[in-house]
Design a protein around this motif. Structure first.
Motif, PDB file in Angstrom:
ATOM      1  N   SER A 151       0.921  -1.425   0.049  1.00 57.14           N
ATOM      2  CA  SER A 151       0.029  -0.109  -0.025  1.00 57.14           C
ATOM      3  C   SER A 151       0.750   1.281   0.173  1.00 57.14           C
ATOM      4  O   SER A 151       0.642   2.264   0.781  1.00 57.14           O
ATOM      5  CB  SER A 151      -0.887   0.096   1.246  1.00 57.14           C
ATOM      6  N   ILE A 152       1.877   1.385  -0.790  1.00 61.36           N
ATOM      7  CA  ILE A 152       2.700   2.343  -0.957  1.00 61.36           C
ATOM      8  C   ILE A 152       2.016   3.305  -2.044  1.00 61.36           C
ATOM      9  O   ILE A 152       1.928   2.957  -3.055  1.00 61.36           O
ATOM     10  CB  ILE A 152       4.175   2.001  -1.209  1.00 61.36           C
ATOM     11  N   PRO A 153       2.121   4.789  -1.722  1.00 61.28           N
ATOM     12  CA  PRO A 153       1.506   5.488  -2.604  1.00 61.28           C
ATOM     13  C   PRO A 153       2.370   5.756  -4.036  1.00 61.28           C
ATOM     14  O   PRO A 153       3.473   6.023  -3.921  1.00 61.28           O
ATOM     15  CB  PRO A 153       1.231   6.949  -1.909  1.00 61.28           C
ATOM     16  N   GLN A 212       6.622  12.315   5.700  1.00 59.64           N
ATOM     17  CA  GLN A 212       5.580  11.415   5.267  1.00 59.64           C
ATOM     18  C   GLN A 212       6.118  10.625   4.249  1.00 59.64           C
ATOM     19  O   GLN A 212       5.500   9.458   4.164  1.00 59.64           O
ATOM     20  CB  GLN A 212       4.691  12.429   4.603  1.00 59.64           C
ATOM     21  N   ASP A 245       7.824   7.743   6.186  1.00 60.33           N
ATOM     22  CA  ASP A 245       6.761   6.963   6.760  1.00 60.33           C
ATOM     23  C   ASP A 245       5.824   5.999   5.626  1.00 60.33           C
ATOM     24  O   ASP A 245       5.710   4.882   5.951  1.00 60.33           O
ATOM     25  CB  ASP A 245       5.671   7.534   7.563  1.00 60.33           C
ATOM     26  N   GLU A 246       5.275   6.686   4.761  1.00 62.17           N
ATOM     27  CA  GLU A 246       4.548   6.070   3.692  1.00 62.17           C
ATOM     28  C   GLU A 246       5.170   5.273   2.720  1.00 62.17           C
ATOM     29  O   GLU A 246       4.570   4.440   2.033  1.00 62.17           O
ATOM     30  CB  GLU A 246       3.544   7.160   3.123  1.00 62.17           C
ATOM     31  N   LYS A 270       4.114  10.619  -3.842  1.00 68.13           N
ATOM     32  CA  LYS A 270       4.069   9.530  -4.328  1.00 68.13           C
ATOM     33  C   LYS A 270       5.348   9.030  -5.016  1.00 68.13           C
ATOM     34  O   LYS A 270       6.087   9.800  -5.635  1.00 68.13           O
ATOM     35  CB  LYS A 270       2.765   9.521  -5.485  1.00 68.13           C
TER      36      LYS A 270
END
Ligand code: AMP
Ligand code: GLY
Length: 420
Positions: free
Chosen positions: A114-116, A239, A242-243, A275
């Motif tokens: 679920s990585i942007p 962000q 982390d993401e 992203k």
């Protein structure tokens, strides 16, 4: 400790320059190197594709660390073969280098974790590719799956262009491709050291990929860069870590292929947050030149701790708060066929001003330094703000006599416009 550095570009010149300053360095060797790298290292006549020869060299010269600069030897598994002999390597092994070597691999990993990133389809035939285009709007992005030195990507604004890109790509036997949703925003690069588990942030940069001023014309390996990139604010960087970065490091470990080395995340800063555009499994070129100019910690120490899994608990890295900016001087014709053999002079005068001139495509010809490739020099300056660094870099360039070369005159323009 003796170190062997693999590579021959401006990135490797910057690495050699910083490694040579390490308290722990015994002797630095580089293969194949270039005349700039030779100022800091003894050049070894070794073909990095000949893994046996590299290993033999390591044993003969008591090498305690091998640093692999470019992506091709990583994707080729040079790191695996050297590690198998018990010698530490800075750079991922072959399986982990798929993060750069296969765009489809990375997209699938992003989906699982679920990585942007941009929505995508993996395709293995021309017909499959043409059919998949129907699921995307315009613009649409068509990418070759494997390493393509920055040339395998088409951002198509019309259906015809997209179809032509798919057709061109599948003209090559065995081709695979990724078709992607277009992401709108500004690009920034984030660098992170990881030993497979812990990470250490290595800072940000922005590159100029197009050959022409105002970011026009064909894509190149990079015509200039600066660091830090203020557009990647501390909040956005957090962000992205982390993401995007931490879930990637965890997913790679869970998949049994921990990534050890430097992870270079190409980010698009979209209205919905950062992203991932792509990963590289190595430092950027010319981003490395500006990162090394700002780094204040001992590079050899850091690389060894990365290679040997000791990053957990390490203090954050120390960088100069100043801005470093580098301008690439390329041989006329680049990124097409560059004009090689042109004489280069004035490097000493440029460096006397305080700039640093990293060499990429250079060689000696009867005692004269001449151009031997597309990107030839990276002229680098550091200053209290980006406008100062830019002015100093271009002042240094004015002292370089390279009649068959050219450079962009506007490196840093986006950030300078913002600061005005
Ligand atoms: P890559 O080799 O994947 O980094 O792509 C090369 C360049 O193409 C990037 O630096 C972007 O400028 C552009 N690009 C790649 N993917 C996308 C995307 N999904 N949306 C917009 N631009 C993209
Ligand atoms: N300058 C972009 C890269 O090294 O991939």
């Amino acid at each position: 400790m003796n170190v062997l550095l693999i590579g021959s570009g401006g990135r490797e010149h910057a690495l050699a320059w910083r490694l040579a300053q390490s308290q722990r360095l015994g002797k630095l060797y580089a293969a194949p190197g270039n005349p700039g790298i030779a100022q800091h290292a003894e050049l070894a006549e070794l073909d990095p594709a000949d893994h046996r020869a590299v290993i033999y060299f390591c044993h003969r010269h008591s090498i305690g660390l091998v640093v692999i600069g470019p992506e091709a030897p990583l994707v080729d598994g040079l790191g695996d073969n050297i590690r198998a002999m018990g010698i530490p390597v800075f750079g991922p092994n072959k399986a982990a280098a798929q993060l750069e070597g296969s765009k489809g691999f990375t997209k699938d990993l992003c989906r699982r974790a679920s990585i942007p990133t941009a929505g995508y389809a993996r395709v293995t035939s021309r017909d499959g590719g043409l059919a998949a285009l129907a699921d995307f709007g315009l613009p649409v992005v068509v990418k070759a799956d494997g390493l393509a030195a920055g040339k395998g990507v088409t951002v198509a604004t019309t259906q015809e262009e997209a179809e032509a890109a798919v057709t061109d790509l599948f003209a090559v036997a065995g081709a695979e491709a990724v078709i992607e949703e277009f992401l709108d925003g500004e690009e920034a690069s984030l660098f992170v050291l990881t030993d497979g588990e812990a990470i250490l942030t290595f800072g940000s940069a922005q590159d100029h990929k197009r050959v022409g001023e105002g970011d026009t014309g064909p894509n190149t390996g990079g015509m200039g860069a600066y660091s830090p990139a203020p557009v990647l604010t501390p909040e956005l960087e957090r962000q992205a870590i982390d993401e995007i970065v931490l879930p990637t490091v965890a997913a790679m470990k869970a998949a049994g292929m921990p990534f050890s080395g430097v992870l270079f995340a190409g980010l698009m800063l979209t209205a919905d947050g950062p992203k991932l555009i792509e990963y590289n499994a190595r430092f950027g070129d010319p981003e490395c030149q500006v990162l090394m100019t700002r780094l204040e910690d001992d590079l050899l120490d850091l690389m060894l701790d990365t290679a040997e899994g000791r990053l957990a608990g390490r203090a954050p890295l120390r960088f100069s708060p100043d801005t470093a900016l580098t301008v690439v001087m390329a041989a006329k014709g680049y990124p097409g066929t560059p004009e090689t053999g042109g004489a280069i002079a004035g490097i000493d005068a440029a460096e006397a001003l305080g700039a640093r001139v990293f060499q990429a495509g250079t060689r000696f010809d009867h005692g004269r330094l001449v151009a031997s490739g597309g990107r030839v020099l990276a002229v680098t300056a550091i200053g209290s703000d980006i406008a100062t660094a830019q002015a100093d870099a271009y002042q240094a360039i004015d002292l370089i006599d390279f009649p068959t070369g050219f450079c962009r005159k506007d490196i840093g323009w986006r950030e300078i416009a913002r600061t005005r």
